[in-house]
Design an enzyme around this catalytic site. Structure first.
Site, PDB file in Angstrom:
ATOM      1  N   TRP A  90       0.762  -1.272   0.093  1.00  0.00           N
ATOM      2  CA  TRP A  90      -0.018  -0.072  -0.011  1.00  0.00           C
ATOM      3  C   TRP A  90       0.829   1.241   0.162  1.00  0.00           C
ATOM      4  O   TRP A  90       0.460   2.260  -0.707  1.00  0.00           O
ATOM      5  CB  TRP A  90      -0.913  -0.035   1.264  1.00  0.00           C
ATOM      6  CG  TRP A  90      -1.767   1.305   1.386  1.00  0.00           C
ATOM      7  CD1 TRP A  90      -2.867   1.415   0.923  1.00  0.00           C
ATOM      8  CD2 TRP A  90      -1.477   2.317   2.291  1.00  0.00           C
ATOM      9  NE1 TRP A  90      -3.601   2.611   1.222  1.00  0.00           N
ATOM     10  CE2 TRP A  90      -2.353   3.337   1.844  1.00  0.00           C
ATOM     11  CE3 TRP A  90      -0.229   2.824   2.794  1.00  0.00           C
ATOM     12  CZ2 TRP A  90      -2.418   4.742   2.502  1.00  0.00           C
ATOM     13  CZ3 TRP A  90      -0.118   4.118   3.513  1.00  0.00           C
ATOM     14  CH2 TRP A  90      -1.312   5.161   3.180  1.00  0.00           C
ATOM     15  N   HIS A  91       2.025   1.345   0.883  1.00  0.00           N
ATOM     16  CA  HIS A  91       2.865   2.381   0.857  1.00  0.00           C
ATOM     17  C   HIS A  91       3.332   2.751  -0.548  1.00  0.00           C
ATOM     18  O   HIS A  91       3.900   3.998  -0.799  1.00  0.00           O
ATOM     19  CB  HIS A  91       3.915   2.154   1.918  1.00  0.00           C
ATOM     20  CG  HIS A  91       3.255   2.482   3.208  1.00  0.00           C
ATOM     21  ND1 HIS A  91       2.693   1.620   4.011  1.00  0.00           N
ATOM     22  CD2 HIS A  91       3.224   3.445   4.191  1.00  0.00           C
ATOM     23  CE1 HIS A  91       2.239   2.007   5.422  1.00  0.00           C
ATOM     24  NE2 HIS A  91       2.943   2.914   5.132  1.00  0.00           N
ATOM     25  N   GLY A  92       3.691   1.954  -1.387  1.00  0.00           N
ATOM     26  CA  GLY A  92       4.360   2.188  -2.592  1.00  0.00           C
ATOM     27  C   GLY A  92       4.668   1.077  -3.488  1.00  0.00           C
ATOM     28  O   GLY A  92       4.738  -0.115  -3.142  1.00  0.00           O
ATOM     29  N   PHE A 149       2.908   8.279  -0.944  1.00  0.00           N
ATOM     30  CA  PHE A 149       1.745   6.975  -0.803  1.00  0.00           C
ATOM     31  C   PHE A 149       0.533   7.079  -1.277  1.00  0.00           C
ATOM     32  O   PHE A 149      -0.077   6.241  -1.288  1.00  0.00           O
ATOM     33  CB  PHE A 149       1.984   6.482   0.567  1.00  0.00           C
ATOM     34  CG  PHE A 149       3.296   6.614   1.309  1.00  0.00           C
ATOM     35  CD1 PHE A 149       4.524   6.227   0.506  1.00  0.00           C
ATOM     36  CD2 PHE A 149       3.745   7.110   2.431  1.00  0.00           C
ATOM     37  CE1 PHE A 149       5.780   6.147   0.787  1.00  0.00           C
ATOM     38  CE2 PHE A 149       5.247   7.116   2.861  1.00  0.00           C
ATOM     39  CZ  PHE A 149       6.069   6.557   2.351  1.00  0.00           C
TER      40      PHE A 149
END
Length: 509
Positions: free
Chosen positions: A327-329, A509
């Site tokens: 999800w963050h990247g 993000f």
């Protein structure tokens, strides 16, 4: 448009507040509409065409939510269609380029989708709406009107980097304001509390986080370039980034809560002194708390949680953390970071399952937890796996250590000070060692020992949930000349630091 910019503070916010005051005396619905329009303008300032993506997402999810709530046997099919829409939109903009590049790297191909610009905030408003659809399917969400739903998703204080809102927290607030003619009125308490929280967050971002950032950037850039970092340089880099990320995200979270409070809206808490944690589970209970809640309620529990045996529980935990990393990247560094955090969570859970919880002194648990954070954040910050590995090798001392000459550093500080007073002929080094460690010491003291913003403002319930007891009486905010003066000093220092506004780290993000 950035919260930490002159255009936002001196132009956008005063205009929005003026419209809020004027319309708040006339109609709650008009006021809500004004906040939606202001939020869309705020989002469009970055890239106007992408407002259409946000608006399309809002309308489609609103229609899906209503259809799911009213449907009978077809609820599940509608739910999966709605989730599929969100994941396709989210996946195209965030992951399509990554998957194509990875495929080309494996196959030797040259396929290209062209440049895909990631819409800011898409991770946040997508997860917010997926949670809404799931709750519609579970019968836990009402069939809301489009105006309040649009405000729920697009409200500008939280739109770009969270918190990830839940309809059960926000919709009742909007409904109560609709029912009260004075629901959206400006109050002196909300303005004083909100502006104070905003100023504290602004100071954290532009003075503390941005101040220590160059030391982190220098070290990680050197690692990416293939330079062999010595032990102390590597540790300066990772510690500087660890505190940069802390005060950057803490600052944004404060600013979001403060801005919303100015308009009489209370957001959920999203950050509560995570570096004081003594276990990995405590980290995720106090860092990006609304994301942790989403991962728990909409991924970990639906996967089976801890209801299907120990082995399945561990698998579910690891998968949840891995998806949290993704999800963050869109990059291998984030995938590895999620996997590393998953392994640390499994070790912590196994330690508890074996009955060892409470066997170690609290300070030892804290040190081990903080070391785990530092290790994982090496992957979180690095631009490539090779850069992360180079940092870890240097942090382990494999490249040796260059011991600094502290005496010469002190002479350099003295020389700079005397030159500033006009004393000629004073020369010295430019403090290559002491300055970053002074920054790290100060920021570490604030992160480890100082009360957080929620504790300082506890008398006025700054967020929907309080995680910790209030700060000592001397450090608890209340309307007074002493606190007004202190806040004014923070505001002045922060305002003078806005010449070169920098993006918040979580914008990527």
């Amino acid at each position: 448009m950035l919260f930490n910019s002159y255009i936002f503070i001196l132009v956008f916010l005063p205009i929005v507040m003026a419209g809020f005051v004027w319309l708040g005396r006339r109609s709650p619905r008009l006021t809500a509409g004004w906040l939606v329009l202001a939020s869309l303008f705020f989002y469009g300032w970055w890239n106007p065409p992408y407002v259409l993506i946000l608006c399309g997402s809002i309308v489609v999810n609103f229609l899906f939510g209503g259809a799911i709530s009213r449907a009978g046997g077809g609820r599940k099919a509608l739910l999966w269609a709605g989730i599929g829409f969100n994941l396709l939109l989210f996946g195209y903009y965030k992951y399509a380029g990554f998957f194509v590049d990875s495929w080309n790297g494996v196959s030797g191909g040259s396929f290209s989708l062209g440049d895909i610009l990631l819409p800011i905030g898409i991770s946040f408003y997508t997860f917010t709406q997926i949670a809404y659809l799931v709750d519609c399917h579970r019968g836990r969400a009402e069939d809301y009107d489009l105006l309040n739903y649009a405000l729920f998703v697009s409200f500008f204080p939280q739109l770009l980097a969270g918190p990830i809102l839940h309809h059960s927290e926000m919709m009742p607030q909007f409904a109560a304001k609709d029912a009260d003619p004075a629901g959206y009125r400006l109050t002196s308490e909300n303005m004083a509390v909100g502006s104070t929280i905003f100023i504290i967050g602004l100071f954290k971002k532009v003075v503390l986080a941005d101040g220590v950032a160059p030391f982190a950037n220098t070290a990680f850039a050197a690692a990416e370039a293939g330079e062999s970092l010595d032990l102390l340089t590597a540790w300066v880099g990772i510690l500087a980034y660890t505190f940069q990320l802390y005060f950057d995200f803490s600052g944004y979270s404060d600013m979001a809560i403060g801005l919303a409070r100015m308009f009489g809206i209370i957001l959920p808490l999203n950050f509560a002194s995570p570096y004081k944690a003594r276990s990995m589970s405590q980290i995720w209970q106090s860092w990006h708390m609304t994301l942790s809640r989403f991962l728990r309620d909409y991924i970990y529990i639906p996967l089976g949680g801890n209801r299907r045996g120990v082995a399945r529980r561990y698998v579910n935990m690891f998968v949840t953390m891995l998806l949290g990393g993704m999800w963050h990247g869109a990059g291998w560094t984030f995938i590895v970071w999620g996997a590393v955090m998953g392994v640390f969570m499994l070790i912590h859970q196994a330690w508890e399952d074996l009955g060892f919880s409470g066997r170690l002194p609290g300070r030892v648990c804290w040190a081990m937890t903080f070391l785990a954070i530092l290790t994982s954040l090496t992957f979180f910050r690095a631009e490539s796996l090779s850069g992360a590995w180079a940092m870890l090798v240097a942090m382990a001392g494999a490249n040796g250590a260059v011991m600094p000459n502290v005496v010469l550093d002190m002479l350099g500080i003295l020389g700079d000070g005397l030159r500033g007073l006009g004393v000629a002929g004073i020369e010295g080094p430019r403090v290559p060692f002491l300055m970053p460690w002074l920054w790290i010491a100060v920021l570490g003291g604030l992160a480890f020992f100082a009360p957080n913003t929620q504790q300082i403002m506890a008398r006025y319930k700054p967020a929907l949930v309080m995680m910790e007891p209030p700060a000592p009486a001397a450090l608890t905010w209340y309307p007074s000349l002493r606190w007004a003066a202190a806040t004014a000093v923070l505001a002045l220092i922060a305002f003078l630091s806005l010449a070169r506004p920098s993006e918040f780290l979580y914008f990527q993000f």
